[in-house]
Design an enzyme around this catalytic site. Structure first.
Site, PDB file in Angstrom:
ATOM      1  N   LYS A  21       0.826  -1.203   0.000  1.00 56.46           N
ATOM      2  CA  LYS A  21       0.000   0.000   0.000  1.00 56.46           C
ATOM      3  C   LYS A  21       0.860   1.252   0.000  1.00 56.46           C
ATOM      4  O   LYS A  21       1.913   1.286   0.629  1.00 56.46           O
ATOM      5  CB  LYS A  21      -0.888  -0.005   1.252  1.00 56.46           C
ATOM      6  CG  LYS A  21      -2.208   0.698   1.080  1.00 56.46           C
ATOM      7  CD  LYS A  21      -3.129   0.348   2.238  1.00 56.46           C
ATOM      8  CE  LYS A  21      -4.548   0.821   1.939  1.00 56.46           C
ATOM      9  NZ  LYS A  21      -5.485   0.388   2.981  1.00 56.46           N
ATOM     10  N   GLY A  22       0.414   2.300  -0.704  1.00 55.46           N
ATOM     11  CA  GLY A  22       1.083   3.594  -0.700  1.00 55.46           C
ATOM     12  C   GLY A  22       0.078   4.674  -0.334  1.00 55.46           C
ATOM     13  O   GLY A  22      -1.057   4.372   0.035  1.00 55.46           O
ATOM     14  N   ALA A  23       0.501   5.949  -0.433  1.00 57.38           N
ATOM     15  CA  ALA A  23      -0.381   7.060  -0.061  1.00 57.38           C
ATOM     16  C   ALA A  23      -1.628   7.119  -0.939  1.00 57.38           C
ATOM     17  O   ALA A  23      -2.735   7.323  -0.452  1.00 57.38           O
ATOM     18  CB  ALA A  23       0.393   8.368  -0.144  1.00 57.38           C
ATOM     19  N   SER A  25      -2.085   4.705  -3.576  1.00 61.22           N
ATOM     20  CA  SER A  25      -2.161   3.480  -4.381  1.00 61.22           C
ATOM     21  C   SER A  25      -2.154   2.229  -3.511  1.00 61.22           C
ATOM     22  O   SER A  25      -1.761   2.261  -2.349  1.00 61.22           O
ATOM     23  CB  SER A  25      -0.984   3.426  -5.356  1.00 61.22           C
ATOM     24  OG  SER A  25       0.237   3.319  -4.651  1.00 61.22           O
ATOM     25  N   VAL A  27      -1.252  -2.141  -4.107  1.00 58.64           N
ATOM     26  CA  VAL A  27      -0.780  -3.173  -5.035  1.00 58.64           C
ATOM     27  C   VAL A  27      -1.497  -4.473  -4.701  1.00 58.64           C
ATOM     28  O   VAL A  27      -1.504  -4.901  -3.546  1.00 58.64           O
ATOM     29  CB  VAL A  27       0.756  -3.354  -4.944  1.00 58.64           C
ATOM     30  CG1 VAL A  27       1.219  -4.450  -5.905  1.00 58.64           C
ATOM     31  CG2 VAL A  27       1.471  -2.047  -5.255  1.00 58.64           C
ATOM     32  N   LYS A  42      -0.694  -2.288  -9.704  1.00 56.03           N
ATOM     33  CA  LYS A  42      -0.603  -1.082  -8.878  1.00 56.03           C
ATOM     34  C   LYS A  42      -1.827  -0.236  -9.230  1.00 56.03           C
ATOM     35  O   LYS A  42      -1.978   0.206 -10.370  1.00 56.03           O
ATOM     36  CB  LYS A  42       0.692  -0.324  -9.180  1.00 56.03           C
ATOM     37  CG  LYS A  42       0.902   0.914  -8.310  1.00 56.03           C
ATOM     38  CD  LYS A  42       2.254   1.551  -8.623  1.00 56.03           C
ATOM     39  CE  LYS A  42       2.500   2.795  -7.801  1.00 56.03           C
ATOM     40  NZ  LYS A  42       3.816   3.403  -8.102  1.00 56.03           N
ATOM     41  N   ASP A 135      16.286   6.597  -7.041  1.00 61.91           N
ATOM     42  CA  ASP A 135      15.902   6.107  -5.706  1.00 61.91           C
ATOM     43  C   ASP A 135      16.343   4.666  -5.485  1.00 61.91           C
ATOM     44  O   ASP A 135      15.573   3.841  -4.992  1.00 61.91           O
ATOM     45  CB  ASP A 135      14.393   6.253  -5.510  1.00 61.91           C
ATOM     46  CG  ASP A 135      13.996   6.253  -4.028  1.00 61.91           C
ATOM     47  OD1 ASP A 135      14.865   6.566  -3.184  1.00 61.91           O
ATOM     48  OD2 ASP A 135      12.832   5.956  -3.727  1.00 61.91           O
TER      49      ASP A 135
END
EC number: 2.7.11.17
Length: 491
Positions: A21-23, A25, A27, A42, A135
């Site tokens: 999990k992202g801010a 999004s 997966v 994603k 990154d």
């Protein structure tokens, strides 16, 4: 023109459990219905994205489509539906490379050489395709499967940029603190060499289990990196071959022009003559240190996630660093709803918001310089900050659009430069809107304090908006709109 809602993803793929999990999004595992092939989807909530975030998403998809390499997580599909965008990637099931290493019964320099070789192969392909990852860090190094000898896969191109050849430019302050290069920290033009610096940091960790640069204080960490202040302490480095240290030194070279390239690194004896050059001795101490390094990365990631969820931001370290283990210290987290509170909790957080804050501050600073030139009656300094084709609406022009700086020259020569009385200006509530990488708009209330002819203090107020454009790395004012009081204090 009415557009029909696309449902291609929903029609072609079946969604399964969440993988991450992202801010904005999540997966999830998915399967292509027609083939039974499994992938990782994603899923980005595009309703919550700003225009800048939309641009970043398009850039990420464009870059991922370019990259087709055995050591890079491949993008197979990119689908937009109503309020949602799907990026369909390889399903990589082996987890993080660094987590796999600590589970091995045997780990040597030769293994580290094989790991970095695969990372370098991925980086070389990126660079050949005109892509800089920006990154590279342990979290983005995955394994294709749980099988022994599974390929290392480079993931997460969310910060990647496109460059022309060996182009060096200022692409913004982005990356993860302990892996940032000196040129990025110095806000200098940069390019492909930033990835090679990060490879040097990763290789150092692969050999001893802790990073070359670390400090509790982020400012001191950045000073260390800019100075290239790392060493090979005893006893753990005594058993590392000189060739391995030589490759690290070539990667961690402060001058990016002299830093080794991916192609050159792949020809280094420690890589291409691994069987005879790299040591085969089991590195138990490295594995133990790496376990602690991984544990702290995960713990700090969990702390960050909790803080983001609860909006409980603290600058105090909730636990002490175990003796003898080094680690990079993290990023600043900005919570717009919570003021400018900071956290130094996570070693593995990517920064890009810090770049946005820095750029906004840059616009405020250059606006202050311009107003200082006006207050001091310095027409030459004023013209250097203004575009020759500057346009403006201002009270002095009686509602007419003025072009160029000749109209302003009259006020500089006949009033502003003649005044000997002090003028003090305050910018209240400056709001900066960034328009892409090279343009910005600032709106503010300008309070001007001055002494009138009777030596009485007076204050004037005007409301101003200025549009800035960056050319050749230099910000220039291209338009302004002022209402309220004129620039020249009334007598």
């Amino acid at each position: 023109m009415a557009s029909t809602t696309c449902t291609r993803f929903t029609d072609e793929y079946q969604l399964y459990e969440e993988l991450g999990k992202g801010a904005f999004s999540v997966v999830r595992r998915c399967m292509k219905i027609s083939t039974g092939q499994e992938y990782a989807a994603k899923i980005i909530n595009t309703k919550k994205l700003s225009a800048r975030d939309h641009q970043k998403l398009e850039r990420e998809a464009r870059i991922c489509r370019l990259l087709k390499h055995a050591n890079i997580v491949r993008l197979h599909d990119s689908i937009s539906e109503e309020g949602v965008h799907y990026l369909v990637f390889d399903l990589v099931t082996g987890g993080e490379l660094f987590e796999d290493i600590v589970a091995r019964e045997y780990y040597s320099e030769a293994d580290a050489s094989h790991c970095i070789q695969q990372i370098l192969e991925a980086v070389l392909h990126c660079h050949q395709m005109g892509v800089v990852h920006r990154d590279l860090k342990p979290e983005n190094l995955l394994l294709a499967s749980k099988l022994k000898g599974a390929a290392v896969k480079l993931a997460d191109f969310g910060l990647a940029i496109e460059v022309q050849g060996d182009q060096q430019a200022w692409f913004g302050f982005a990356g993860t603190p302990g892996y940032l290069s000196p040129e990025v920290l110095r806000k200098e033009p940069y390019g492909k060499p930033v990835d090679m610096w990060a490879c040097g940091v990763i290789l150092y960790i692969l050999l001893v289990g802790y990073p070359p640069f670390w400090d509790e204080d982020q400012h001191r960490l950045y000073q260390q990196i800019k100075a290239g202040a790392y060493d090979f302490p005893s006893p753990e480095w005594d058993t590392v071959t000189p060739e391995a240290k030589d490759l690290i030194n070539k990667m961690l070279t402060i001058n990016p022009a002299k830093r080794i390239t991916a192609a050159e690194a792949l020809k280094h004896p420690w890589i291409c003559q691994r069987s005879t050059v790299a040591s085969m001795m089991h590195r138990q101490e490295t594995v133990e240190c790496l376990k602690k390094f991984n544990a702290r990365r995960k713990l700090k990631g969990a702390i960050l996630t909790t803080m983001l969820a609860t909006r409980n931001f603290s600058s105090k370290n909730p636990y002490k660093k175990p003796d003898g283990v080094k680690e990079p210290q993290t990023t600043v987290i900005h919570n717009p709803t919570d003021g400018n509170k900071e956290s130094s909790e996570s070693t593995n957080t990517t920064i890009e918001d810090e770049d946005i804050k820095a750029r906004k501050q840059e616009i405020i600073k250059v606006t202050e310089l311009l107003i200082e030139a006006i207050n001091n009656g310095e027409f030459e300094a004023y013209t250097k900050i203004c575009d020759p084709g500057l346009t403006s609406f201002e009270p002095e022009a009686l509602g007419n659009l003025v072009e160029g700086t000749d109209f302003h020259r009259f006020y500089f020569e006949n009033s502003l430069s003649k005044g000997h009385k002090p003028i003090h200006t305050i910018l209240l509530n400056p709001h900066v809107h960034l328009i892409g990488e090279d343009a910005a708009c600032i709106a503010y209330i300008r309070l001007t304090q001055y002494m009138d002819v009777n030596n009485m203090p007076r204050t004037m107020q005007s409301e101003e908006t200025r549009v800035w454009h960056r050319r050749d790395g230099k910000w220039q004012n291209i338009h302004f709109h002022r209402s309220g009081s004129p620039t020249v204090p009334t007598k």
